[in-house]
Design a protein around this motif. Structure first.
Motif, short mmCIF file in Angstrom:
data_model
loop_
_atom_site.label_atom_id
_atom_site.label_comp_id
_atom_site.label_asym_id
_atom_site.label_seq_id
_atom_site.Cartn_x
_atom_site.Cartn_y
_atom_site.Cartn_z
N LYS A 108 -4.61 -8.39 -2.31
CA LYS A 108 -3.23 -8.49 -1.82
C LYS A 108 -2.27 -8.82 -2.97
O LYS A 108 -1.18 -8.27 -3.06
CB LYS A 108 -3.14 -9.56 -0.74
N GLN A 109 -2.68 -9.72 -3.82
CA GLN A 109 -1.83 -10.09 -4.96
C GLN A 109 -1.55 -8.86 -5.84
O GLN A 109 -0.44 -8.65 -6.28
CB GLN A 109 -2.49 -11.20 -5.78
N LEU A 114 1.96 -4.21 -7.40
CA LEU A 114 2.12 -2.76 -7.49
C LEU A 114 3.15 -2.23 -6.49
O LEU A 114 3.48 -1.04 -6.54
CB LEU A 114 0.78 -2.07 -7.25
N ARG A 115 3.60 -3.09 -5.60
CA ARG A 115 4.51 -2.68 -4.52
C ARG A 115 3.92 -1.53 -3.71
O ARG A 115 4.59 -0.56 -3.36
CB ARG A 115 5.88 -2.31 -5.07
N ASP A 116 2.61 -1.66 -3.40
CA ASP A 116 1.88 -0.64 -2.64
C ASP A 116 1.97 -0.99 -1.16
O ASP A 116 1.16 -1.75 -0.62
CB ASP A 116 0.43 -0.59 -3.11
N ALA A 117 2.97 -0.41 -0.49
CA ALA A 117 3.23 -0.73 0.92
C ALA A 117 2.06 -0.32 1.81
O ALA A 117 1.74 -1.03 2.78
CB ALA A 117 4.51 -0.06 1.38
N ASP A 118 1.43 0.82 1.53
CA ASP A 118 0.30 1.27 2.35
C ASP A 118 -0.86 0.28 2.27
O ASP A 118 -1.45 -0.09 3.29
CB ASP A 118 -0.17 2.66 1.91
N LEU A 119 -1.18 -0.15 1.08
CA LEU A 119 -2.27 -1.11 0.91
C LEU A 119 -1.91 -2.45 1.55
O LEU A 119 -2.75 -3.08 2.20
CB LEU A 119 -2.61 -1.29 -0.57
N LEU A 120 -0.68 -2.87 1.41
CA LEU A 120 -0.26 -4.13 2.03
C LEU A 120 -0.36 -4.07 3.55
O LEU A 120 -0.72 -5.07 4.19
CB LEU A 120 1.16 -4.50 1.60
N THR A 121 -0.10 -2.93 4.14
CA THR A 121 -0.24 -2.78 5.59
C THR A 121 -1.70 -2.91 6.01
O THR A 121 -2.02 -3.60 6.98
CB THR A 121 0.33 -1.41 6.04
N ILE A 122 -2.59 -2.28 5.26
CA ILE A 122 -4.02 -2.40 5.54
C ILE A 122 -4.46 -3.86 5.41
O ILE A 122 -5.16 -4.40 6.27
CB ILE A 122 -4.84 -1.50 4.59
N ILE A 123 -4.04 -4.48 4.34
CA ILE A 123 -4.44 -5.87 4.08
C ILE A 123 -3.96 -6.79 5.19
O ILE A 123 -4.71 -7.67 5.63
CB ILE A 123 -3.90 -6.33 2.71
N ALA A 124 -2.75 -6.61 5.67
CA ALA A 124 -2.19 -7.51 6.69
C ALA A 124 -3.11 -7.60 7.90
O ALA A 124 -3.43 -8.69 8.37
CB ALA A 124 -0.80 -7.04 7.10
#
Length: 153
Positions: A108-109, A114-124
């Motif tokens: 997540k960090q 990287l400001r990777d919104a797709d990855l952040l959505t998965i992580i959430a």
């Protein structure tokens, strides 16, 4: 970039945790809550693993760095029996889930940097479910401990 190393570690951690949840479910069928919830949590881990596939395709996966192998925990090979065995199995699951949880945090960090919104959505979603897994494991260990440590012979 070392993110692929941690993505691989995370994918392997989720797979290991899923396999371990299944082994504990099978071994403790006499505890219906443990059996059925462990199967449900194993499915969650499988889903987490699948959600990582497009991210791994995008960033790549890596096993070339020997550091993650030292961090990777082994799956539960054989579940134990009896009340003390259940407590020990739950504790092993907790350790595996903790490794998975902290690895989600590290990824997540990187995703935030990287400001990777797709990855952040998965992580959430996945990070939240892993947190719930940890809370259930702690609650179930607290429930099992008196029987296993005091009453069981």
């Amino acid at each position: 970039m070392k993110l692929p190393v941690y993505l691989t570690l995370l994918a392997e951690s989720e797979s290991t945790l899923a396999d371990s949840f299944r082994k504990v479910a099978d071994a403790h069928g006499d505890e219906p809550d443990v059996h059925f919830l462990c199967l449900t949590l194993a499915k969650q881990c499988d889903d987490h693993r699948k959600k990582l596939d497009p991210v791994i395709d995008r960033y790549g996966g890596s096993t070339t760095d020997d550091e993650p192998e030292r961090l990777q925990a082994d799956a539960i090979e054989e579940a134990r029996s009896g009340p003390l065995g259940l407590l020990r199995d739950l504790q092993d699951l907790y350790l595996l889930a903790s490794l998975t949880d902290v690895t989600w945090t590290m990824v997540k960090q990187a995703a935030q940097a990287l400001r990777d919104a797709d990855l952040l959505t998965i992580i959430a979603g996945c990070e939240h479910e892993t947190s719930v897994q940890l809370r259930w494991l702690m609650t179930r260990m607290k429930q099992s401990a008196p029987q296993a440590l005091i009453a069981a012979s």
